[in-house]
Design a protein around this motif. Structure first.
Motif, PDB file in Angstrom:
ATOM      1  N   SER A 134       2.353  -1.234  -4.126  1.00 12.43           N
ATOM      2  CA  SER A 134       3.396  -0.915  -3.152  1.00 12.43           C
ATOM      3  C   SER A 134       2.914   0.099  -2.113  1.00 12.43           C
ATOM      4  N   ARG A 135       2.143   1.096  -2.545  1.00 16.32           N
ATOM      5  CA  ARG A 135       1.656   2.085  -1.575  1.00 16.32           C
ATOM      6  C   ARG A 135       0.675   1.458  -0.596  1.00 16.32           C
ATOM      7  N   TYR A 136      -0.198   0.592  -1.114  1.00 16.02           N
ATOM      8  CA  TYR A 136      -1.147  -0.083  -0.230  1.00 16.02           C
ATOM      9  C   TYR A 136      -0.408  -0.991   0.756  1.00 16.02           C
ATOM     10  N   ASN A 137       0.608  -1.680   0.264  1.00 19.10           N
ATOM     11  CA  ASN A 137       1.381  -2.554   1.144  1.00 19.10           C
ATOM     12  C   ASN A 137       2.111  -1.743   2.218  1.00 19.10           C
ATOM     13  N   ARG A 138       2.618  -0.573   1.824  1.00 16.96           N
ATOM     14  CA  ARG A 138       3.285   0.298   2.789  1.00 16.96           C
ATOM     15  C   ARG A 138       2.293   0.788   3.843  1.00 16.96           C
ATOM     16  N   ALA A 139       1.105   1.180   3.381  1.00 16.11           N
ATOM     17  CA  ALA A 139       0.084   1.647   4.317  1.00 16.11           C
ATOM     18  C   ALA A 139      -0.361   0.534   5.260  1.00 16.11           C
ATOM     19  N   MET A 140      -0.416  -0.689   4.757  1.00 14.97           N
ATOM     20  CA  MET A 140      -0.816  -1.820   5.588  1.00 14.97           C
ATOM     21  C   MET A 140       0.141  -2.004   6.771  1.00 14.97           C
ATOM     22  N   GLN A 141       1.401  -1.668   6.571  1.00 13.67           N
ATOM     23  CA  GLN A 141       2.372  -1.804   7.640  1.00 13.67           C
ATOM     24  C   GLN A 141       2.128  -0.806   8.769  1.00 13.67           C
ATOM     25  N   GLU A 142       1.311   0.209   8.522  1.00 12.45           N
ATOM     26  CA  GLU A 142       1.014   1.202   9.551  1.00 12.45           C
ATOM     27  C   GLU A 142      -0.071   0.743  10.524  1.00 12.45           C
ATOM     28  N   LEU A 143      -0.796  -0.309  10.186  1.00 10.20           N
ATOM     29  CA  LEU A 143      -1.899  -0.754  11.032  1.00 10.20           C
ATOM     30  C   LEU A 143      -1.381  -1.496  12.267  1.00 10.20           C
ATOM     31  N   PRO A 144      -2.097  -1.393  13.379  1.00 11.95           N
ATOM     32  CA  PRO A 144      -1.677  -2.122  14.584  1.00 11.95           C
ATOM     33  C   PRO A 144      -1.915  -3.622  14.472  1.00 11.95           C
ATOM     34  N   SER A 145      -2.789  -4.011  13.548  1.00 12.80           N
ATOM     35  CA  SER A 145      -3.081  -5.426  13.328  1.00 12.80           C
ATOM     36  C   SER A 145      -3.504  -5.605  11.884  1.00 12.80           C
ATOM     37  N   SER A 146      -3.192  -6.770  11.326  1.00 15.01           N
ATOM     38  CA  SER A 146      -3.580  -7.048   9.947  1.00 15.01           C
ATOM     39  C   SER A 146      -4.925  -7.753   9.862  1.00 15.01           C
ATOM     40  N   ASP A 147      -5.574  -7.987  11.027  1.00 14.49           N
ATOM     41  CA  ASP A 147      -6.857  -8.683  10.958  1.00 14.49           C
ATOM     42  C   ASP A 147      -7.937  -7.768  10.381  1.00 14.49           C
ATOM     43  N   LEU A 148      -9.064  -8.365  10.028  1.00 12.20           N
ATOM     44  CA  LEU A 148     -10.110  -7.640   9.327  1.00 12.20           C
ATOM     45  C   LEU A 148     -10.868  -6.651  10.200  1.00 12.20           C
ATOM     46  N   LEU A 149     -10.635  -6.675  11.509  1.00  8.50           N
ATOM     47  CA  LEU A 149     -11.283  -5.719  12.403  1.00  8.50           C
ATOM     48  C   LEU A 149     -10.651  -4.336  12.312  1.00  8.50           C
ATOM     49  N   HIS A 150      -9.490  -4.258  11.661  1.00  8.72           N
ATOM     50  CA  HIS A 150      -8.766  -2.994  11.510  1.00  8.72           C
ATOM     51  C   HIS A 150      -8.541  -2.735  10.023  1.00  8.72           C
ATOM     52  N   ASP A 151      -8.747  -1.495   9.616  1.00 12.12           N
ATOM     53  CA  ASP A 151      -8.559  -1.146   8.214  1.00 12.12           C
ATOM     54  C   ASP A 151      -7.928   0.237   8.144  1.00 12.12           C
ATOM     55  N   GLY A 152      -7.169   0.467   7.096  1.00 11.41           N
ATOM     56  CA  GLY A 152      -6.477   1.739   6.936  1.00 11.41           C
ATOM     57  C   GLY A 152      -7.290   2.729   6.120  1.00 11.41           C
ATOM     58  N   LEU A 153      -7.383   3.959   6.590  1.00 15.48           N
ATOM     59  CA  LEU A 153      -8.067   5.027   5.869  1.00 15.48           C
ATOM     60  C   LEU A 153      -7.045   5.760   5.008  1.00 15.48           C
ATOM     61  N   LEU A 154      -7.312   5.847   3.704  1.00 16.22           N
ATOM     62  CA  LEU A 154      -6.362   6.431   2.760  1.00 16.22           C
ATOM     63  C   LEU A 154      -6.861   7.776   2.245  1.00 16.22           C
ATOM     64  N   LEU A 155      -5.956   8.751   2.244  1.00 15.88           N
ATOM     65  CA  LEU A 155      -6.201  10.059   1.659  1.00 15.88           C
ATOM     66  C   LEU A 155      -5.331  10.212   0.418  1.00 15.88           C
ATOM     67  N   ASP A 156      -5.703  11.174  -0.441  1.00 15.51           N
ATOM     68  CA  ASP A 156      -4.819  11.468  -1.571  1.00 15.51           C
ATOM     69  C   ASP A 156      -3.827  12.551  -1.169  1.00 15.51           C
ATOM     70  N   GLU A 157      -3.005  12.968  -2.121  1.00 17.93           N
ATOM     71  CA  GLU A 157      -1.936  13.921  -1.806  1.00 17.93           C
ATOM     72  C   GLU A 157      -2.466  15.291  -1.405  1.00 17.93           C
ATOM     73  N   GLN A 158      -3.732  15.563  -1.712  1.00 14.12           N
ATOM     74  CA  GLN A 158      -4.340  16.835  -1.317  1.00 14.12           C
ATOM     75  C   GLN A 158      -5.140  16.723  -0.022  1.00 14.12           C
ATOM     76  N   GLY A 159      -5.121  15.552   0.607  1.00 14.60           N
ATOM     77  CA  GLY A 159      -5.815  15.382   1.866  1.00 14.60           C
ATOM     78  C   GLY A 159      -7.281  15.020   1.743  1.00 14.60           C
ATOM     79  N   CYS A 160      -7.724  14.632   0.537  1.00 14.19           N
ATOM     80  CA  CYS A 160      -9.113  14.216   0.343  1.00 14.19           C
ATOM     81  C   CYS A 160      -9.273  12.731   0.670  1.00 14.19           C
ATOM     82  N   LEU A 161     -10.425  12.367   1.217  1.00 17.35           N
ATOM     83  CA  LEU A 161     -10.726  10.960   1.443  1.00 17.35           C
ATOM     84  C   LEU A 161     -10.772  10.210   0.118  1.00 17.35           C
TER      85      LEU A 161
END
Length: 256
Positions: A134-161
């Protein structure tokens, strides 16, 4: 032959249930090439690490995979294996389709920093890929495009990559590859594991400042291998460099 090919428990199927219908579900996305699944031992090890899948079932899946891929030796394939339970019974299915990619993917991807954060766990993180995303799906909605040229960068709750929505992250800085510490969250990708057995890669806590300092940035997964990162939208940009090219050549020469 019509794609996608769908199988439930090794039998041809006309359709597959939705991810949310499979209980305690695990996902393995794999590449089939030249009549084999080159990274299957790593996928199998990750499923075993979950503690949810026994050896006999994995033996059955392994045999079936071998039979399917051997019959399609001239294809580059994407395989989506799901294992879990359905209506209280053990369940697994498989979707097979040709690999496709948008024009320009080999030149790199653009990352977009997601506001959705991943929770940290204090127990040992097995690094498995869960179907409950569910969190990944929510983050995916933040991208300007769902194509493979765009990917979402995820951090944890402490701001670490941690990772991207599709890949593990690799930073080249000061003559060394670095990758985020996945002790508390994130998917421990099989391509990342394969590369780390051949190239020194330091797993450590990293932040956005480390990303900004990197001389080259790449992402990797089991289907696309290694791709350069061209930019973090609204922030940094990089050129595909020789160290990323060396990783790509290593995969081509030794894996497929």
């Amino acid at each position: 032959m019509d794609f996608p090919l769908l199988f439930i428990g090794g039998q041809i199927a006309e359709s597959l249930p939705a991810d949310k219908q499979i209980e305690c579900g695990l996902l393995e996305t794999m590449r089939g090439t030249t009549g084999k699944v080159p990274l299957w031992p790593y996928h199998r090890a990750r499923l075993e690490r979950s503690g949810r899948v026994g050896g006999p079932l994995l033996d059955l899946i392994e045999t079936f995979l071998g039979r399917c891929i051997t019959s399609l030796p001239d294809r580059e394939l994407r395989l989506r294996l799901r294992v879990g339970s359905l209506h209280g019974a053990a369940y697994w299915d498989l979707r097979i389709e040709p690999i496709s990619a948008p024009a320009g993917l080999d030149r790199g991807v653009t990352l977009h920093l997601c506001q959705t954060r991943l929770p940290r766990v204090e127990t040992a993180n097995p690094g498995c890929k869960e179907l409950a995303r569910s969190r990944y799906n929510r983050a995916m909605q933040e991208l300007p495009s769902s194509d493979l040229l765009h990917d979402g960068l995820l951090l944890d709750e402490q701001g670490c990559l941690v990772e991207t929505l599709r890949c593990n992250l690799l930073l080249w800085h000061g003559g060394q590859w670095f990758t985020p510490d996945l002790s508390h969250c994130g998917v421990r990708g099989v391509m990342r594991d394969w590369l780390s057995e051949r190239v020194p890669i330091v797993e450590t806590a990293l932040g956005l400042e480390n990303l900004a300092e990197a001389e080259e940035v790449a992402v990797c997964n089991s289907v696309r291998a290694v791709l350069p990162v061209r930019a973090l939208a609204g922030s940094n940009s990089w050129q595909p460099g020789p160290h990323t090219h060396r990783l790509q050549n290593l995969v081509t020469e030794e894996l497929w």
